[in-house]
Write a protein that holds these residues in place. Structure first.
Motif, PDB file in Angstrom:
ATOM      1  N   UNK A   1       0.832  -1.204   0.000  1.00 49.92           N
ATOM      2  CA  UNK A   1       0.000   0.000   0.000  1.00 49.92           C
ATOM      3  C   UNK A   1       0.866   1.252   0.000  1.00 49.92           C
ATOM      4  N   UNK A   2       2.027   1.135   0.639  1.00 43.93           N
ATOM      5  CA  UNK A   2       2.895   2.312   0.736  1.00 43.93           C
ATOM      6  C   UNK A   2       3.874   2.429  -0.424  1.00 43.93           C
ATOM      7  N   UNK A   3       4.364   1.311  -0.915  1.00 39.67           N
ATOM      8  CA  UNK A   3       5.391   1.366  -1.955  1.00 39.67           C
ATOM      9  C   UNK A   3       4.808   1.522  -3.351  1.00 39.67           C
ATOM     10  N   UNK A   4       3.487   1.518  -3.460  1.00 37.99           N
ATOM     11  CA  UNK A   4       2.854   1.709  -4.778  1.00 37.99           C
ATOM     12  C   UNK A   4       3.318   3.020  -5.396  1.00 37.99           C
ATOM     13  N   UNK A   5       3.640   2.968  -6.692  1.00 38.49           N
ATOM     14  CA  UNK A   5       4.175   4.137  -7.398  1.00 38.49           C
ATOM     15  C   UNK A   5       3.254   5.343  -7.240  1.00 38.49           C
ATOM     16  N   UNK A   6       3.841   6.441  -6.735  1.00 38.83           N
ATOM     17  CA  UNK A   6       3.037   7.640  -6.514  1.00 38.83           C
ATOM     18  C   UNK A   6       3.831   8.871  -6.935  1.00 38.83           C
TER      19      UNK A   6
END
Length: 251
Positions: free
Chosen positions: A86-91
Motif C-alpha cells: 500500500x505504501x510502496x505503490x508508485x506515486x
C-alpha cells in the motif's frame, strides 16, 4: 544552514547520546562510501532509506525525488524500506501538494506529531492502515541550496522530534543529496562514454563494410541496422562482430 556545514555537523554531534552518536557516524560512513562507489541510483536510494530508518528508529522512511524532466515537475516516491504494498505503490505529487510538496517548496524541515490531525497531510487513510502517527520531513538539499527531493520518517507511536533529532535527519539528508547527485552524474557519464564508444565502434565497422561490400557510408550503416534487426542484437554488438571478423580474417 548549509554554509559552514562542518561546524554545523560538529554542533549536532556534541548534543547526541553516545549510542546515537555511534549510529549517526555509521550512517554518514555508509552514505559517504556510497558517494564513491559503483552502486547505481536505485541501490543508493535503498541504502539511504534503510540507514536513515535504522538511525532514527522509525517505522517507515521514504525518499521522494523531484522529476524535473516532467513539465510541470513532479515529486515521485523513489524508495522506502517499508514492505507494505500500500505504501510502496508508485506515486507522484505536484510540487505544492501535501507535506512532501510543503517541505520541497519551503526548503525547511517539517514535523507533525499526529498526521491524522494535520490538514497538510493528505494520505490519512494510508496512515490509518499502516498505523503511522508522527512524522518528520526534511529537504534533500545540496551545497547551492537546491532541493532535489524530500526524506520522510514516520513513527508508529506519538513522538515529539527534538531539535537534535531534526538536525540529525537534516545532516543525513544533506549527505544523501550529495550521494544521489554524484551517482546521477556517474551514471550520465557512463552512458555518455558508452554512447561515444558505440559510435566510434559503429564508424569503424561501417568502414569495414564499405570496403568489403563496396557500399557507400549510408548504405553500409543501413546494412548494419538491418543486421541488427534481423539478429535482434544491438548496433554495438553487430559492430563488435564485424570488427572481430575483420581482425580474424585480416590476421
Amino acid at each position: 544552514m548549509i554554509i559552514g556545514k562542518g561546524y554545523y555537523i560538529l554542533a549536532v554531534m556534541e548534543k547526541l547520546p553516545s549510542q546515537t552518536y555511534d549510529q549517526y557516524i555509521k550512517a554518514l560512513m555508509d552514505i559517504s562510501r556510497a558517494i564513491t562507489s559503483d552502486l547505481y541510483i536505485e541501490d543508493i536510494l535503498k541504502l539511504i532509506v534503510m540507514v536513515t530508518a535504522k538511525v532514527t528508529d522509525v517505522e517507515i522512511c521514504s525518499l521522494w525525488l523531484i522529476d524535473e524532466d516532467e513539465k510541470p515537475p513532479k515529486i515521485r516516491l523513489k524508495a522506502t524500506q517499508a514492505i507494505d504494498l500500500e505504501y510502496v505503490h508508485d506515486r507522484a505529487l505536484n510540487p505544492d501538494e501535501g507535506v512532501v510538496g510543503f517541505v520541497a517548496t519551503t526548503r525547511r524541515p517539517l514535523t507533525i506529531e499526529n498526521v491524522l490531525e494535520d490538514r497538510k497531510f493528505k494520505e490519512k487513510e494510508m496512515a490509518r492502515k499502516l498505523g503511522l502517527v508522527s512524522m518528520i520531513g526534511v529537504p534533500l538539499q545540496l551545497n547551492d541550496e537546491k532541493v532535489i527531493g524530500v526524506l520522510n520518517c514516520f513513527t508508529s507511536q506519538p513522538h515529539h522530534f527534538s531539535e537534535t533529532e531534526i538536525n540529525l535527519v537534516t545532516v543525513v539528508a544533506n549527505q544523501a543529496a550529495v550521494a544521489i547527485l554524484n551517482t546521477e552524474l556517474m551514471v550520465k557519464t557512463k552512458v555518455i562514454q558508452e554512447e561515444l564508444e558505440t559510435r566510434k565502434m559503429a564508424d569503424r565497422a561501417k568502414e569495414v563494410i564499405m570496403q568489403k561490400r563496396k557500399l557507400s557510408g549510408e548504405e553500409a550503416y543501413r546494412w548494419m541496422q538491418k543486421r541488427s534487426m534481423d539478429t535482434r542484437k544491438s548496433i554495438r554488438q553487430v559492430a563488435e562482430a564485424i570488427l572481430l571478423s575483420a581482425e580474424l580474417y585480416d590476421g
